[in-house]
Motif scaffolding. Structure first.
Motif, PDB file in Angstrom:
ATOM      1  N   ASP A  38       3.361  -1.388  -8.907  1.00 36.41           N
ATOM      2  CA  ASP A  38       3.522  -0.616  -7.680  1.00 36.41           C
ATOM      3  C   ASP A  38       2.523   0.536  -7.710  1.00 36.41           C
ATOM      4  O   ASP A  38       2.681   1.483  -8.479  1.00 36.41           O
ATOM      5  CB  ASP A  38       4.951  -0.092  -7.581  1.00 36.41           C
ATOM      6  N   VAL A  39       1.487   0.443  -6.900  1.00 34.25           N
ATOM      7  CA  VAL A  39       0.478   1.498  -6.855  1.00 34.25           C
ATOM      8  C   VAL A  39       0.749   2.495  -5.721  1.00 34.25           C
ATOM      9  O   VAL A  39      -0.022   3.431  -5.537  1.00 34.25           O
ATOM     10  CB  VAL A  39      -0.951   0.923  -6.751  1.00 34.25           C
ATOM     11  N   SER A  40       1.841   2.314  -4.998  1.00 37.58           N
ATOM     12  CA  SER A  40       2.130   3.194  -3.862  1.00 37.58           C
ATOM     13  C   SER A  40       2.224   4.676  -4.242  1.00 37.58           C
ATOM     14  O   SER A  40       1.848   5.523  -3.432  1.00 37.58           O
ATOM     15  CB  SER A  40       3.371   2.732  -3.104  1.00 37.58           C
ATOM     16  N   PRO A  41       2.684   5.047  -5.455  1.00 37.92           N
ATOM     17  CA  PRO A  41       2.693   6.477  -5.792  1.00 37.92           C
ATOM     18  C   PRO A  41       1.292   7.108  -5.787  1.00 37.92           C
ATOM     19  O   PRO A  41       1.153   8.301  -5.570  1.00 37.92           O
ATOM     20  CB  PRO A  41       3.300   6.517  -7.193  1.00 37.92           C
ATOM     21  N   TYR A  42       0.270   6.309  -6.009  1.00 36.85           N
ATOM     22  CA  TYR A  42      -1.103   6.814  -6.014  1.00 36.85           C
ATOM     23  C   TYR A  42      -1.628   7.072  -4.599  1.00 36.85           C
ATOM     24  O   TYR A  42      -2.610   7.787  -4.415  1.00 36.85           O
ATOM     25  CB  TYR A  42      -2.050   5.823  -6.698  1.00 36.85           C
ATOM     26  N   LEU A  43      -1.008   6.455  -3.593  1.00 37.48           N
ATOM     27  CA  LEU A  43      -1.555   6.480  -2.245  1.00 37.48           C
ATOM     28  C   LEU A  43      -1.506   7.857  -1.585  1.00 37.48           C
ATOM     29  O   LEU A  43      -2.139   8.059  -0.548  1.00 37.48           O
ATOM     30  CB  LEU A  43      -0.853   5.444  -1.363  1.00 37.48           C
ATOM     31  N   ASP A  44      -0.800   8.803  -2.175  1.00 38.41           N
ATOM     32  CA  ASP A  44      -0.779  10.153  -1.633  1.00 38.41           C
ATOM     33  C   ASP A  44      -1.944  11.000  -2.131  1.00 38.41           C
ATOM     34  O   ASP A  44      -2.175  12.094  -1.610  1.00 38.41           O
ATOM     35  CB  ASP A  44       0.549  10.843  -1.964  1.00 38.41           C
ATOM     36  N   SER A  45      -2.698  10.511  -3.112  1.00 38.83           N
ATOM     37  CA  SER A  45      -3.859  11.261  -3.584  1.00 38.83           C
ATOM     38  C   SER A  45      -5.054  10.952  -2.681  1.00 38.83           C
ATOM     39  O   SER A  45      -5.146   9.872  -2.100  1.00 38.83           O
ATOM     40  CB  SER A  45      -4.178  10.907  -5.043  1.00 38.83           C
ATOM     41  N   PRO A  46      -5.968  11.891  -2.522  1.00 36.64           N
ATOM     42  CA  PRO A  46      -7.093  11.699  -1.613  1.00 36.64           C
ATOM     43  C   PRO A  46      -7.932  10.445  -1.911  1.00 36.64           C
ATOM     44  O   PRO A  46      -8.361   9.766  -0.982  1.00 36.64           O
ATOM     45  CB  PRO A  46      -7.931  12.958  -1.802  1.00 36.64           C
ATOM     46  N   ALA A  47      -8.152  10.130  -3.179  1.00 40.64           N
ATOM     47  CA  ALA A  47      -8.977   8.970  -3.523  1.00 40.64           C
ATOM     48  C   ALA A  47      -8.339   7.651  -3.099  1.00 40.64           C
ATOM     49  O   ALA A  47      -9.041   6.695  -2.759  1.00 40.64           O
ATOM     50  CB  ALA A  47      -9.250   8.945  -5.022  1.00 40.64           C
ATOM     51  N   VAL A  95      -6.425  -4.699   0.811  1.00 35.69           N
ATOM     52  CA  VAL A  95      -6.732  -6.076   0.399  1.00 35.69           C
ATOM     53  C   VAL A  95      -8.179  -6.250  -0.047  1.00 35.69           C
ATOM     54  O   VAL A  95      -8.529  -7.293  -0.607  1.00 35.69           O
ATOM     55  CB  VAL A  95      -6.393  -7.112   1.499  1.00 35.69           C
ATOM     56  N   GLN A  96      -9.013  -5.252   0.146  1.00 40.30           N
ATOM     57  CA  GLN A  96     -10.410  -5.329  -0.274  1.00 40.30           C
ATOM     58  C   GLN A  96     -10.538  -4.856  -1.721  1.00 40.30           C
ATOM     59  O   GLN A  96     -11.192  -3.868  -2.028  1.00 40.30           O
ATOM     60  CB  GLN A  96     -11.293  -4.511   0.659  1.00 40.30           C
ATOM     61  N   ILE A  97      -9.932  -5.609  -2.599  1.00 39.57           N
ATOM     62  CA  ILE A  97      -9.886  -5.263  -4.025  1.00 39.57           C
ATOM     63  C   ILE A  97     -10.803  -6.200  -4.803  1.00 39.57           C
ATOM     64  O   ILE A  97     -10.951  -7.369  -4.460  1.00 39.57           O
ATOM     65  CB  ILE A  97      -8.429  -5.331  -4.549  1.00 39.57           C
ATOM     66  N   ARG A  98     -11.426  -5.651  -5.833  1.00 41.45           N
ATOM     67  CA  ARG A  98     -12.313  -6.434  -6.685  1.00 41.45           C
ATOM     68  C   ARG A  98     -11.804  -6.368  -8.119  1.00 41.45           C
ATOM     69  O   ARG A  98     -11.435  -5.300  -8.617  1.00 41.45           O
ATOM     70  CB  ARG A  98     -13.733  -5.873  -6.622  1.00 41.45           C
ATOM     71  N   ASN A  99     -11.779  -7.505  -8.761  1.00 39.68           N
ATOM     72  CA  ASN A  99     -11.347  -7.600 -10.151  1.00 39.68           C
ATOM     73  C   ASN A  99     -12.565  -7.430 -11.053  1.00 39.68           C
ATOM     74  O   ASN A  99     -13.441  -8.278 -11.086  1.00 39.68           O
ATOM     75  CB  ASN A  99     -10.683  -8.961 -10.392  1.00 39.68           C
ATOM     76  N   TRP A 143     -11.423  -0.825  -5.368  1.00 41.61           N
ATOM     77  CA  TRP A 143     -11.412  -1.058  -3.930  1.00 41.61           C
ATOM     78  C   TRP A 143     -12.721  -0.574  -3.339  1.00 41.61           C
ATOM     79  O   TRP A 143     -13.409   0.274  -3.922  1.00 41.61           O
ATOM     80  CB  TRP A 143     -10.242  -0.317  -3.294  1.00 41.61           C
ATOM     81  N   THR A 144     -13.059  -1.073  -2.160  1.00 44.93           N
ATOM     82  CA  THR A 144     -14.320  -0.703  -1.522  1.00 44.93           C
ATOM     83  C   THR A 144     -14.395   0.782  -1.178  1.00 44.93           C
ATOM     84  O   THR A 144     -15.484   1.326  -1.041  1.00 44.93           O
ATOM     85  CB  THR A 144     -14.588  -1.555  -0.257  1.00 44.93           C
ATOM     86  N   CYS A 145     -13.244   1.450  -1.072  1.00 43.73           N
ATOM     87  CA  CYS A 145     -13.242   2.892  -0.788  1.00 43.73           C
ATOM     88  C   CYS A 145     -13.627   3.715  -2.019  1.00 43.73           C
ATOM     89  O   CYS A 145     -13.799   4.920  -1.930  1.00 43.73           O
ATOM     90  CB  CYS A 145     -11.885   3.337  -0.259  1.00 43.73           C
ATOM     91  N   GLY A 146     -13.753   3.057  -3.182  1.00 46.49           N
ATOM     92  CA  GLY A 146     -14.135   3.740  -4.411  1.00 46.49           C
ATOM     93  C   GLY A 146     -12.988   4.010  -5.369  1.00 46.49           C
ATOM     94  O   GLY A 146     -13.211   4.376  -6.521  1.00 46.49           O
ATOM     95  N   ALA A 147     -11.766   3.828  -4.929  1.00 50.24           N
ATOM     96  CA  ALA A 147     -10.609   4.012  -5.812  1.00 50.24           C
ATOM     97  C   ALA A 147     -10.587   2.896  -6.850  1.00 50.24           C
ATOM     98  O   ALA A 147     -10.992   1.767  -6.566  1.00 50.24           O
ATOM     99  CB  ALA A 147      -9.319   3.991  -5.007  1.00 50.24           C
ATOM    100  N   ASP A 148     -10.149   3.229  -8.059  1.00 47.81           N
ATOM    101  CA  ASP A 148     -10.046   2.207  -9.097  1.00 47.81           C
ATOM    102  C   ASP A 148      -8.913   2.535 -10.062  1.00 47.81           C
ATOM    103  O   ASP A 148      -8.456   3.664 -10.134  1.00 47.81           O
ATOM    104  CB  ASP A 148     -11.365   2.032  -9.849  1.00 47.81           C
ATOM    105  N   LEU A 149      -8.466   1.515 -10.760  1.00 43.50           N
ATOM    106  CA  LEU A 149      -7.454   1.657 -11.807  1.00 43.50           C
ATOM    107  C   LEU A 149      -7.874   0.812 -13.000  1.00 43.50           C
ATOM    108  O   LEU A 149      -8.322  -0.333 -12.834  1.00 43.50           O
ATOM    109  CB  LEU A 149      -6.082   1.185 -11.318  1.00 43.50           C
ATOM    110  N   SER A 150      -7.715   1.354 -14.187  1.00 39.51           N
ATOM    111  CA  SER A 150      -8.074   0.610 -15.391  1.00 39.51           C
ATOM    112  C   SER A 150      -7.013  -0.433 -15.720  1.00 39.51           C
ATOM    113  O   SER A 150      -5.851  -0.318 -15.306  1.00 39.51           O
ATOM    114  CB  SER A 150      -8.222   1.567 -16.581  1.00 39.51           C
ATOM    115  N   ALA A 151      -7.416  -1.424 -16.483  1.00 41.67           N
ATOM    116  CA  ALA A 151      -6.472  -2.442 -16.946  1.00 41.67           C
ATOM    117  C   ALA A 151      -5.384  -1.793 -17.795  1.00 41.67           C
ATOM    118  O   ALA A 151      -4.223  -2.203 -17.739  1.00 41.67           O
ATOM    119  CB  ALA A 151      -7.208  -3.521 -17.728  1.00 41.67           C
TER     120      ALA A 151
END
Length: 76
Positions: free
Chosen positions: A27-36, A47-51, A58-66
């Motif tokens: 669940d990444v929804s808690p991150y969605l309140d941050s500007p990035a 849905v524009q996510i890259r593995n 994501w294309t907006c520049g947000a990322d999460l590590s494995a």
């Protein structure tokens, strides 16, 4: 963890499959309140996510590590 597959689900959740066959959701929804991550509140952006295998991006520049995904994973 190496990410084999990632699939966006509704409500800010990702389905993740690790290279070793383990799978679960994050669940990444808690991150969605941050500007990035705020652009990801829009489904078309979410849905524009890259593995990148060791991260997702994501294309907006947000990322999460494995490692972050693995720590937050609810394993199936």
């Amino acid at each position: 963890m190496i990410i084999q597959e990632v699939k966006p689900l509704e409500a800010g959740v990702l389905q993740v499959v690790a290279e070793d066959g383990r799978s679960g959701t994050v669940d990444v929804s808690p991150y969605l309140d941050s500007p990035a991550f705020a652009p990801l509140k829009n489904w078309d952006a979410f849905v524009q996510i890259r593995n990148g295998k060791y991260y997702v991006e994501w294309t907006c520049g947000a990322d999460l590590s494995a490692d972050t995904l693995e720590a937050k994973m609810k394993w199936s």
